[in-house]
Design a protein around this motif. Structure first.
Motif, mmCIF file in Angstrom:
data_model
loop_
_atom_site.group_PDB
_atom_site.id
_atom_site.type_symbol
_atom_site.label_atom_id
_atom_site.label_comp_id
_atom_site.label_asym_id
_atom_site.label_seq_id
_atom_site.Cartn_x
_atom_site.Cartn_y
_atom_site.Cartn_z
ATOM 1 N N TYR A 294 -6.192 -4.268 -4.619
ATOM 2 C CA TYR A 294 -5.528 -2.958 -4.519
ATOM 3 C C TYR A 294 -5.289 -2.602 -3.054
ATOM 4 C CZ TYR A 294 -6.961 -2.732 -9.360
ATOM 5 O OH TYR A 294 -7.131 -3.004 -10.683
ATOM 6 N N PRO A 295 -4.352 -3.309 -2.415
ATOM 7 C CA PRO A 295 -4.128 -3.069 -0.990
ATOM 8 C C PRO A 295 -3.514 -1.694 -0.729
ATOM 9 C CG PRO A 295 -2.459 -4.570 -1.860
ATOM 10 C CD PRO A 295 -3.451 -4.343 -2.972
ATOM 11 N N LEU A 296 -3.975 -1.065 0.341
ATOM 12 C CA LEU A 296 -3.419 0.208 0.811
ATOM 13 C C LEU A 296 -3.039 0.033 2.265
ATOM 14 C CD1 LEU A 296 -6.162 2.690 -0.495
ATOM 15 C CD2 LEU A 296 -3.893 2.343 -1.493
ATOM 16 N N GLU A 297 -2.064 0.819 2.699
ATOM 17 C CA GLU A 297 -1.784 0.811 4.129
ATOM 18 C C GLU A 297 -2.750 1.765 4.811
ATOM 19 O OE1 GLU A 297 2.214 1.476 3.084
ATOM 20 O OE2 GLU A 297 1.757 -0.486 2.210
ATOM 21 N N TRP A 298 -3.489 1.224 5.762
ATOM 22 C CA TRP A 298 -4.468 2.049 6.481
ATOM 23 C C TRP A 298 -3.787 3.256 7.129
ATOM 24 C CZ3 TRP A 298 -9.093 3.691 6.793
ATOM 25 C CH2 TRP A 298 -9.566 4.312 7.963
#
Ligand code: AMP
Ligand code: ZN
Ligand code: FE
Ligand code: FE
Length: 278
Positions: free
Chosen positions: A116-120
């Motif tokens: 579940y990648p998110l943009e920091w």
């Protein structure tokens, strides 16, 4: 409806209303005394106090909520009337907030590993100037469509036992009580029903100088309130409380003014702090 709500969050931490918006809302809802208690920050207080001048019938108590830890459970401590203009306090708070950023970064890494990648940068943008918290990560997850609500993000990923949970360094609760007292704050144990083994947690906090216990909190039912009221009486603690409103948009969110202590309790708290009564 309650006339006092002593536990409210704003955009200074993980709430979604600005301090002014929150004050306007509380005034519209007929509240007489409110306390703003953001996580590890007092950044909302000047704006909230200023806006409250528009409403002579509404008193804003400056507050804060500290996150503390003991093995196995999280303990949150509210401090009312803390000396938020003290540079020494602000230094301590800046350190706490730095710990929040580092922890959030590690949780975002964990989420990526879980698929579940998110943009920091997006998480940081959602927080803005605020004291970064898990709800900002939860909102980024809602935006990505990974979950329907922030609540679901906590239940599946971000909660204490969730796969993306990462600890951050926190004070022991007695230390937070002492910190509050050092800066003339009145320390109160938040949402005690969420504290595992609260009967064992309380006595050392009382010895350190705790003055209150949240009784009229969130969605606590009558039986829970009665049990906590007895506990408050036993330790001669003020039975305080509030909605813990964040405007996060969760389905069952408790609105400001839905729950809170009797006005008399808010008056006692103000008297204890040496403030004129509402
Ligand atoms: P943090 O300060 O980063 O540890 O995040 C704690 C905050 O997350 C709490 O103050 C709540 O606002 C929010 N929170 C905790 N549990 C839940 C949940 N189950 N659903 C939605 N928000 C939650
Ligand atoms: Zn919060
Ligand atoms: Fe809390
Ligand atoms: Fe809270």
């Amino acid at each position: 409806m309650a006339l006092a709500d002593l536990h409210l969050h704003t955009t200074a931490s993980d709430g979604r209303l600005t301090p002014s918006q929150l004050v306007h809302l509380c005034a519209r809802r007929g509240l007489r005394v409110i306390a703003i208690t953001d996580h590890d920050t007092t950044a909302a207080l000047e704006e909230a106090l200023e806006t409250a001048r528009l409403y002579p019938g509404l008193t804003v108590i400056p507050g804060i909520e500290f996150s503390t830890d003991i093995p196995g459970t999280e303990v949150h401590l509210l401090a009312y009337f803390i000396d938020h203009r003290s540079p020494a306090l602000q230094e301590v708070l800046a350190r706490f907030r730095q710990g929040r950023v580092e922890r959030a970064r590690r949780m975002v890494e964990r989420l990526a590993q879980l698929g579940y990648p998110l943009e920091w940068d997006r998480v940081v943008a959602l927080a803005g100037e605020a004291s970064l918290g898990r709800p900002h990560i939860a909102l980024a997850m809602v935006e990505k469509g990974y979950v329907a609500t922030p609540k679901e993000a906590f239940e599946r990923f971000l909660g204490r036992n969730g796969p993306a949970y990462v600890e951050r360094e926190k004070l022991p609760p007695e230390e937070a009580v002492r910190l509050a007292l050092r800066f003339h704050g009145l320390p109160v144990l938040a949402h005690p029903n969420e504290v595992q083994g609260v009967e064992e947690v309380l006595p050392p906090l009382v010895r350190a100088g705790l003055v209150g216990l949240e009784v009229y909190y969130g969605n606590y039912d009558g039986a829970t309130q009665q049990r906590l009221l007895a506990l408050a009486h036993h330790y001669h603690l003020l039975p305080t409380g509030g909605s813990d409103y964040h405007a996060l948009g969760n389905p069952d969110e408790v609105e400001p003014g839905t729950v809170g202590p009797p006005l008399e309790v808010a008056r006692q708290l103000m008297e204890m702090a040496g403030k004129a009564t509402a």
